[in-house]
Design a protein around this motif. Sequence first.
Motif, PDB file in Angstrom:
ATOM      1  N   GLN A   1      -8.427  -1.266  -3.013  1.00 32.73           N
ATOM      2  CA  GLN A   1      -8.914  -1.471  -4.523  1.00 32.73           C
ATOM      3  C   GLN A   1     -10.307  -1.588  -4.775  1.00 32.73           C
ATOM      4  OE1 GLN A   1      -6.319  -1.108  -6.798  1.00 32.73           O
ATOM      5  NE2 GLN A   1      -4.834  -0.809  -5.162  1.00 32.73           N
TER       6      GLN A   1
ATOM      7  N   GLN B   1      -2.293  -6.546  -2.218  1.00 32.07           N
ATOM      8  CA  GLN B   1      -3.017  -5.346  -2.054  1.00 32.07           C
ATOM      9  C   GLN B   1      -3.219  -5.033  -0.435  1.00 32.07           C
ATOM     10  OE1 GLN B   1      -6.765  -5.580  -4.211  1.00 32.07           O
ATOM     11  NE2 GLN B   1      -5.720  -7.178  -5.166  1.00 32.07           N
TER      12      GLN B   1
ATOM     13  N   SER C   1      -3.749  -1.029   2.041  1.00 32.70           N
ATOM     14  CA  SER C   1      -4.168   0.280   2.090  1.00 32.70           C
ATOM     15  C   SER C   1      -4.018   1.008   3.364  1.00 32.70           C
ATOM     16  CB  SER C   1      -5.494   0.595   1.768  1.00 32.70           C
ATOM     17  OG  SER C   1      -6.553   0.150   2.804  1.00 32.70           O
TER      18      SER C   1
ATOM     19  N   THR D   1       7.003   3.672  -6.509  1.00 42.78           N
ATOM     20  CA  THR D   1       6.497   4.323  -5.310  1.00 42.78           C
ATOM     21  C   THR D   1       6.804   5.835  -5.175  1.00 42.78           C
ATOM     22  OG1 THR D   1       8.079   3.865  -3.560  1.00 42.78           O
ATOM     23  CG2 THR D   1       6.422   2.001  -4.389  1.00 42.78           C
TER      24      THR D   1
ATOM     25  N   SER E   1      -2.717   1.732  -1.556  1.00 44.73           N
ATOM     26  CA  SER E   1      -3.580   2.837  -1.499  1.00 44.73           C
ATOM     27  C   SER E   1      -4.050   3.420  -0.491  1.00 44.73           C
ATOM     28  CB  SER E   1      -4.738   2.066  -2.536  1.00 44.73           C
ATOM     29  OG  SER E   1      -5.505   1.261  -1.755  1.00 44.73           O
TER      30      SER E   1
ATOM     31  N   ASN F   1       2.126   2.647  -5.618  1.00 38.48           N
ATOM     32  CA  ASN F   1       1.083   3.368  -4.480  1.00 38.48           C
ATOM     33  C   ASN F   1       0.368   4.405  -5.135  1.00 38.48           C
ATOM     34  OD1 ASN F   1       3.496   5.010  -4.295  1.00 38.48           O
ATOM     35  ND2 ASN F   1       3.059   5.317  -2.086  1.00 38.48           N
TER      36      ASN F   1
ATOM     37  N   SER G   1       0.555  -3.345  -4.266  1.00 43.94           N
ATOM     38  CA  SER G   1      -0.099  -2.255  -4.199  1.00 43.94           C
ATOM     39  C   SER G   1      -0.695  -1.659  -3.170  1.00 43.94           C
ATOM     40  CB  SER G   1      -1.322  -2.437  -5.368  1.00 43.94           C
ATOM     41  OG  SER G   1      -1.084  -2.749  -6.782  1.00 43.94           O
TER      42      SER G   1
ATOM     43  N   ARG H   1      -3.138   5.925  -6.846  1.00 46.22           N
ATOM     44  CA  ARG H   1      -4.556   5.668  -6.590  1.00 46.22           C
ATOM     45  C   ARG H   1      -5.121   4.539  -7.495  1.00 46.22           C
ATOM     46  NH1 ARG H   1      -8.159  11.285  -6.427  1.00 46.22           N
ATOM     47  NH2 ARG H   1      -6.501  12.851  -5.939  1.00 46.22           N
ATOM     48  N   PRO H   2      -6.129   3.635  -6.962  1.00 46.15           N
ATOM     49  CA  PRO H   2      -6.551   2.577  -7.809  1.00 46.15           C
ATOM     50  C   PRO H   2      -7.025   3.155  -9.139  1.00 46.15           C
ATOM     51  CG  PRO H   2      -7.284   2.402  -5.450  1.00 46.15           C
ATOM     52  CD  PRO H   2      -6.759   3.665  -5.445  1.00 46.15           C
TER      53      PRO H   2
END
Length: 393
Positions: free
Chosen positions: A127, A195, A197, A19, A123, A94, A121, A96-97
């Motif tokens: 995702q 996931q 964000s 990260t 973002s 982390n 993950s 970008r997708p």
Amino acid sequence: MRPPVAAGPLSRFRILDLTRIRSGPTCVKQFGDWGADVIRIEPPADASGYADRGSSDFQNLHRNKRSLTLDLKTEAGRELLLRLVAGADGLVENFRPGVMDRLGLGWAALHARNRGLVMGSISGFGQVGPYAARPGFDQVAQGMGGLMSVTGLPGQGPVRAGIPVADLTAGMWCAMGMMAALLEREVTGQGRWVQTSLLQAQVAMLDFQAARWLIDGEVPGQAGNDHPTATPMGVYPAADGEMTIAVSGARMWRDFCVVIGRPALADDPDYATPGDRLRNRPALNALIGGITAGRAIAEWTEALLAAGIPCGPINAIDQVFADPQVQALGLVGEVEHPTRGPLKVLDQPVAMSGAASVLSAPAPEAGEHSAELLAELGLTPDEIETLKERKVT
């Protein structure tokens, strides 16, 4: 070898940390602080986004880790990461997708190497969806996620919160999801891809403001220092500064009126019910402020608390850490830095019977533990030196 530390509740887990910036490190910190073996993977030339690894921010975010430098753009670097993945419990990233997939390190590849791996993950926007490829930043998420529209004084225009709410909460949501997946893995043996964000986290943090729209069809606006749906609940002047007072419910309203010396106010038709008080809030706040300005914060605090009415001073950051209750709760810990000596850092805000968070080491220098970690993978000193010469590590 991993530095000797007191065994924490998560000491049986190894977490790989890919990260950067804040949301991802916030997630990883939840594991490291409870004893997990965290290995920070970073480029041979530091590209973490921090010019000063000794900064207070970097030290607070990246304690309790070992650092291994790997160039993941090289086949050798990727293969070493996959060897680490084979023995890891979790991995957090982390980017970008799509970035991890382009490196050949996406969920499918990592899951194939280790079926029990839990991958987290974070973002900017998720995702999937039309914004998935956009870069994410905390203030952008605060704006798009509605927080800035309900923060600030009425008519002031949008205002960002004074802390990175989206970054921090995305990290904490991700850690919670990963811990749930790790618990499930103990039954199924299978890992999951967790996931979240910045946008998802920020929208989730709208909480009751979101419910006002989703259930009641009401679009909340700015309420400044006043509570959006209850009053008197906000900031009031005192003789020596300002303080918060929170009056909720009929009993508390009557007792408050007695404490401020206006018992008849409780039955005044302009203020008798919660709806009356909300409709007439400007006049009520002006009336209360004229009274509270006549006494010091400490006097009001003593009188209000004696009546069971929540209240308190508005502290600057230095005053927060001087507060005896903050000190009693043990919110500040300490790590020993090799050049700066003892460093005070924020500790975990969770108390756990029979266990404590672990503050074992300051943030590592880039690649500080590369040789020992590669040796743990079975590489010889000559192989390690060759990788260094090739700038793989």
